[in-house]
Design an enzyme around this catalytic site. Structure first.
Site, short mmCIF file in Angstrom:
data_model
loop_
_atom_site.label_atom_id
_atom_site.label_comp_id
_atom_site.label_asym_id
_atom_site.label_seq_id
_atom_site.Cartn_x
_atom_site.Cartn_y
_atom_site.Cartn_z
N SER A 1 0.86 -1.19 0.00
CA SER A 1 0.00 0.00 0.00
C SER A 1 0.89 1.23 0.00
O SER A 1 1.98 1.22 0.56
CB SER A 1 -0.88 0.02 1.25
OG SER A 1 -1.57 1.26 1.34
N TYR B 1 -1.72 -0.44 10.29
CA TYR B 1 -1.87 -1.05 8.96
C TYR B 1 -0.70 -0.64 8.06
O TYR B 1 -0.10 -1.49 7.37
CB TYR B 1 -3.20 -0.60 8.37
CG TYR B 1 -3.38 -0.84 6.88
CD1 TYR B 1 -3.65 -2.10 6.38
CD2 TYR B 1 -3.30 0.23 5.98
CE1 TYR B 1 -3.83 -2.31 5.02
CE2 TYR B 1 -3.49 0.04 4.62
CZ TYR B 1 -3.75 -1.23 4.14
OH TYR B 1 -3.93 -1.42 2.80
P1 NAP Z 1 -11.52 -5.84 0.10
O1 NAP Z 1 -12.40 -5.34 -0.98
O2 NAP Z 1 -11.87 -5.62 1.53
O3 NAP Z 1 -11.28 -7.43 -0.15
C1 NAP Z 1 -10.45 -8.12 0.73
C2 NAP Z 1 -10.31 -9.54 0.25
O4 NAP Z 1 -9.42 -10.25 1.15
C3 NAP Z 1 -11.62 -10.31 0.27
O5 NAP Z 1 -11.61 -11.21 -0.82
C4 NAP Z 1 -11.54 -11.07 1.61
O6 NAP Z 1 -12.31 -12.25 1.62
C5 NAP Z 1 -10.07 -11.38 1.66
N1 NAP Z 1 -9.57 -11.66 3.00
C6 NAP Z 1 -9.63 -10.89 4.11
N2 NAP Z 1 -9.03 -11.51 5.16
C7 NAP Z 1 -8.59 -12.70 4.69
C8 NAP Z 1 -7.92 -13.80 5.28
N3 NAP Z 1 -7.57 -13.78 6.58
N4 NAP Z 1 -7.62 -14.87 4.51
C9 NAP Z 1 -7.98 -14.91 3.20
N5 NAP Z 1 -8.62 -13.90 2.59
C10 NAP Z 1 -8.93 -12.82 3.33
O7 NAP Z 1 -10.03 -5.27 -0.04
P2 NAP Z 1 -9.27 -4.51 -1.24
O8 NAP Z 1 -9.51 -3.06 -1.06
O9 NAP Z 1 -9.53 -5.15 -2.54
O10 NAP Z 1 -7.77 -4.78 -0.78
C11 NAP Z 1 -6.98 -5.83 -1.31
C12 NAP Z 1 -5.54 -5.56 -0.91
O11 NAP Z 1 -5.15 -4.28 -1.39
C13 NAP Z 1 -5.29 -5.54 0.60
O12 NAP Z 1 -4.06 -6.14 0.89
C14 NAP Z 1 -5.26 -4.06 0.92
O13 NAP Z 1 -4.51 -3.79 2.07
C15 NAP Z 1 -4.61 -3.52 -0.34
N6 NAP Z 1 -4.85 -2.09 -0.59
C16 NAP Z 1 -6.11 -1.62 -0.82
C17 NAP Z 1 -6.28 -0.26 -1.06
C18 NAP Z 1 -7.64 0.35 -1.33
O14 NAP Z 1 -7.76 1.60 -1.35
N7 NAP Z 1 -8.69 -0.43 -1.53
C19 NAP Z 1 -5.19 0.60 -1.05
C20 NAP Z 1 -3.92 0.07 -0.82
C21 NAP Z 1 -3.76 -1.28 -0.59
P3 NAP Z 1 -13.71 -12.33 2.45
O15 NAP Z 1 -14.64 -11.34 1.82
O16 NAP Z 1 -14.14 -13.76 2.27
O17 NAP Z 1 -13.36 -11.98 3.87
#
Ligand code: NAP
Length: 252
Positions: free
Chosen positions: A147, A161
């Site tokens: 991130s 985080y």
């Molecule tokens: P999201 O929409 O909340 O989706 C999270 C995904 O991770 C879901 O498929 C969830 O599955 C899964 N997950 C959560 N805990 C888990 C575990 N313990 N074991 C296996 N799967 C798990 O998140 P996102 O925004 O797409 O983020 C994805 C990645 O990008 C993360 O690492 C996040 O830190 C990073 N990121 C996101 C942003 C942003 O602005 N969105 C920015 C920077 C970095 P379930 O639904 O089944 O729980």
């Protein structure tokens, strides 16, 4: 039973957001894809159904990446269903909720480190054990989802985080150097503000609208824009790229 195309990819947290976009794009490019999820089986099955409807190959596999036995089963099931693992996207991640550091709970810190850091390391370990040419594997590529918070710190929202993503950056650089002679490239993407459910899930449904004006490009990014960078890093087009952290943040 090898896919015959670009190989088999495991996407952790592939059921929603950036992971789901990555799974769909990878399948469109010829990967057989294991779509991992933690709780929402329906969301994972929907991603698999969309991939199948487009002629791709995918399976949904439930596993908590913070639990070693789950990770071992995830890799074994993916391999059994789709063939030898050639690529891993360590995408599963949580924020632990919004809290200033003075108010954060030990439980939130422990869970964030368990999922984001230990989970990514465990999955990378299982991938390495299969891909490393030193261990008889055929090589491969790993992309860790970090991130921009690792660089800018998450002040006021989630320093805990941001610190977990700093660990991901260190792991990326170290593992890339360790695995460079073993046919395995390791890189990271560091997304900025991306349109996913992660913001509303943390009680900030308006976060993207509020922060978009602070982004030089004046907008949030889409999960597809992050997936494009991930797929490039996995691909032979990035054959001399390892240990790199690619920021996908609109200039933030
Ligand atoms: P999201 O929409 O909340 O989706 C999270 C995904 O991770 C879901 O498929 C969830 O599955 C899964 N997950 C959560 N805990 C888990 C575990 N313990 N074991 C296996 N799967 C798990 O998140 P996102 O925004 O797409 O983020 C994805 C990645 O990008 C993360 O690492 C996040 O830190 C990073 N990121 C996101 C942003 C942003 O602005 N969105 C920015 C920077 C970095 P379930 O639904 O089944 O729980």
């Amino acid at each position: 039973m090898h896919s015959g195309g670009t190989g088999t990819l495991i996407v952790t947290g592939g059921s929603r957001g950036i992971g789901a976009a990555t799974a769909r794009l990878a399948a469109a490019q010829g990967y057989a894809v294991a779509v991992n999820y933690a709780r929402d089986e329906g969301a994972a099955r929907a991603v698999v159904a969309a991939i199948s409807a487009s002629g791709g190959r995918a399976v949904a596999i439930g596993a908590d990446v913070a639990v070693e036995a789950d990770v071992l089963r995830l890799f074994a099931e993916a391999e059994r269903a789709l063939g030898p693992i050639t690529a891993l996207v360590n995408n599963a991640g949580i924020t632990g909720g919004r809290a200033r550091l003075a108010d954060v709970s030990v439980e939130a810190v422990a869970r964030v480190l368990a999922v984001n850091v230990a989970g990514s390391i465990l999955c990378a370990r299982e991938a390495l054990r299969r891909m490393s040419t030193r261990r008889g594997g055929g090589g491969g590529a790993i992309v860790n989802v970090s991130s921009l918070a690792a660089r800018i710190g998450g002040a006021g929202d989630w320093v805990h985080y941001a610190a977990s993503k700093g660990a991901i950056n260190s792991m990326t650089v170290g593992l890339a150097r360790e695995a460079a002679e073993e046919g395995v490239r390791v890189n990271a993407v560091a997304p900025g503000l991306i349109e996913t459910e992660i913001h509303a899930a943390n009680g900030m449904p308006d976060r993207l609208a509020q922060l978009a004006p602070t982004v030089p490009m004046r907008r949030a990014g889409s999960p597809d824009e992050v997936a494009s960078a991930i797929l490039w890093l996995l691909s032979p087009a990035a054959s001399y790229v390892t240990g790199t952290i690619v920021e996908v943040g609109g200039g933030r």
